[in-house]
Write a protein that holds these residues in place. Structure first.
Motif, short mmCIF file in Angstrom:
data_model
loop_
_atom_site.label_atom_id
_atom_site.label_comp_id
_atom_site.label_asym_id
_atom_site.label_seq_id
_atom_site.Cartn_x
_atom_site.Cartn_y
_atom_site.Cartn_z
N LYS A 159 0.80 -1.22 0.00
CA LYS A 159 0.00 0.00 0.00
C LYS A 159 0.84 1.27 0.00
N ARG A 208 2.53 1.52 -3.42
CA ARG A 208 1.55 1.90 -4.44
C ARG A 208 1.29 3.40 -4.39
N THR A 249 2.02 5.90 -7.52
CA THR A 249 0.95 6.64 -8.18
C THR A 249 1.18 8.15 -8.09
N ASP A 251 -2.33 -10.31 -6.26
CA ASP A 251 -3.44 -10.94 -6.98
C ASP A 251 -3.34 -12.46 -6.93
N GLU A 257 -9.64 -6.41 -3.99
CA GLU A 257 -9.40 -5.69 -5.23
C GLU A 257 -8.39 -6.44 -6.11
N LYS A 258 -8.46 -6.21 -7.41
CA LYS A 258 -7.46 -6.71 -8.34
C LYS A 258 -6.36 -5.66 -8.40
N ALA A 259 -5.25 -5.95 -7.76
CA ALA A 259 -4.21 -4.94 -7.56
C ALA A 259 -3.60 -4.47 -8.89
N GLU A 260 -3.26 -5.41 -9.78
CA GLU A 260 -2.64 -5.00 -11.04
C GLU A 260 -3.62 -4.21 -11.90
N SER A 283 -6.08 -2.45 -10.89
CA SER A 283 -6.27 -1.15 -10.26
C SER A 283 -5.15 -0.18 -10.64
N GLN A 341 -5.58 0.83 -14.29
CA GLN A 341 -6.69 1.77 -14.42
C GLN A 341 -6.28 3.16 -13.94
N HIS A 342 -5.49 3.21 -12.87
CA HIS A 342 -4.99 4.50 -12.39
C HIS A 342 -4.17 5.19 -13.47
N GLN A 386 -6.44 6.55 -16.14
CA GLN A 386 -7.24 7.69 -15.69
C GLN A 386 -6.40 8.96 -15.60
#
Length: 336
Positions: free
Chosen positions: A67, A70, A74, A164, A176-179, A181, A184-185, A188
């Motif tokens: 976490k 990540r 990000t 995952d 959640e599906k970590a990869e 996610s 998708q980040h 976005q």
């Protein structure tokens, strides 16, 4: 941030003394995998040898590292995209965008005869360049990323995939599906900086809600989204999904397959024209495209793109609604 720093954080944030010996061993091997780039598949395969209690403990320990890493990645990715898409080259990019749109519309205004050879030699290259200028993929953006960010991404994605794998092995459906996610980040962040009109992006978002409520199949959604992205790249409006046009389109595709014809004019009573079929579904239509030969929405869109009459339908500025329907290898695209 180097592999060494990541490994240090991985080792110091996981209280291995609280875990079982087998969980401890998994962490040591994971650290080796990150450092050496080898042994990942064997490590994942060995997860099945752990009890569910051990898998849950492993997931809990991993999240203490996953976490915060990540979050760091990000944030760093956001800052890099900001600097890339808002840098000094942005003015030149705007000029290139205007040029590409002008070239595309010059071809669009031609008659169907002169237009046809230019759709491949001029229109599609202009659209491809527009996508790279306005909607670059995460891979294209990261192609110019500094080495530190590349390494950071590499480690975070290894941890995401491993997370995952733990979730899948332990059968934890609510996790959640970590990869996915992370991917998708990235998408976005780039989309938010892309320069596409916000009202068009809102329509695309609303279309997902409309499609979900109307239970429109994924392939039809994808075909509509692709065309909408093309239109936005060209400075045109996005089209709102009309579920009734989708129903009429799907019905015509099924009729063509079942009754072995391929035409806008149907031999079936009450369904002769696109306008009849739209009215039967409770809506109105202003145009129709048909395609045969593939189950892939991208193939249908490309087929229409390179066909002058269909091309003019796809990029007609006055259209506001769209429906798309597939049956087997038959596709129908309707506009309103």
């Amino acid at each position: 941030m180097t592999h060494r720093v990541f490994l240090f954080l991985l080792m110091t944030t996981c209280p291995l003394w609280a875990a079982s010996l087998r969980v401890n061993e998994i962490f040591v091997r994971l650290q080796g995998t990150i450092q050496d780039g080898e042994g990942y598949d064997d490590l994942v395969a060995d997860l099945k040898n752990l009890e569910n209690t051990e898998l849950s403990a492993l997931l809990k320990e991993l999240d203490l590292t996953w976490k915060p890493l990540r979050t760091r990645y990000t944030r760093a990715h956001q800052e890099f995209v900001d600097s890339t898409l808002k840098g000094e080259g942005r003015q030149q990019a705007k000029a290139d965008i205007r040029r590409c749109r002008s070239e595309f519309m010059e071809v669009y205004q031609l008659g169907e005869g002169p237009m046809k050879p230019l759709l491949k030699s001029k229109s599609m290259p202009a659209l491809v360049e527009l996508r790279k200028l306005i909607m670059p993929t995460p891979a294209e953006v990261l192609g110019s990323a500094p080495l530190a960010l590349e390494k950071q991404r590499e480690v975070v994605f290894v941890l995401a995939r491993f997370r995952d794998a733990i979730v899948e092995t332990a059968v934890l459906p609510d996790e959640e599906k970590a990869e996915a996610s992370l991917l998708q980040h990235e998408k976005q962040v780039i989309a938010s900086m892309s320069g596409l009109p916000r009202d068009g992006l809102r329509i695309i978002e609303e279309n997902e809600k409309i499609a979900t409520k109307a239970e429109i199949p994924d392939d039809e959604r994808a075909g509509i989204r692709e065309l909408n992205e093309w239109r936005l790249l060209l400075g045109l409006n996005a089209l709102v999904i009309d579920p009734k046009l989708c129903l009429a389109s799907r019905g015509h595709s099924e009729d063509m397959h079942t009754h072995r014809f391929f035409a806008h004019e149907s031999p079936l009573a009450g369904k002769r024209t696109p306008w009849d079929r739209a009215a039967n579904a409770g809506t109105k239509a202003s145009g129709e495209n048909i395609y045969m030969g593939s189950t892939e929405p991208s193939s249908a869109n490309k087929g229409w793109f390179y066909s002058p009459g269909h091309h003019k339908n796809m990029f007609k500025p006055s259209h506001t609604r769209i429906g798309l329907g597939r049956h087997q290898t038959h596709w129908t695209q309707m506009f309103g």
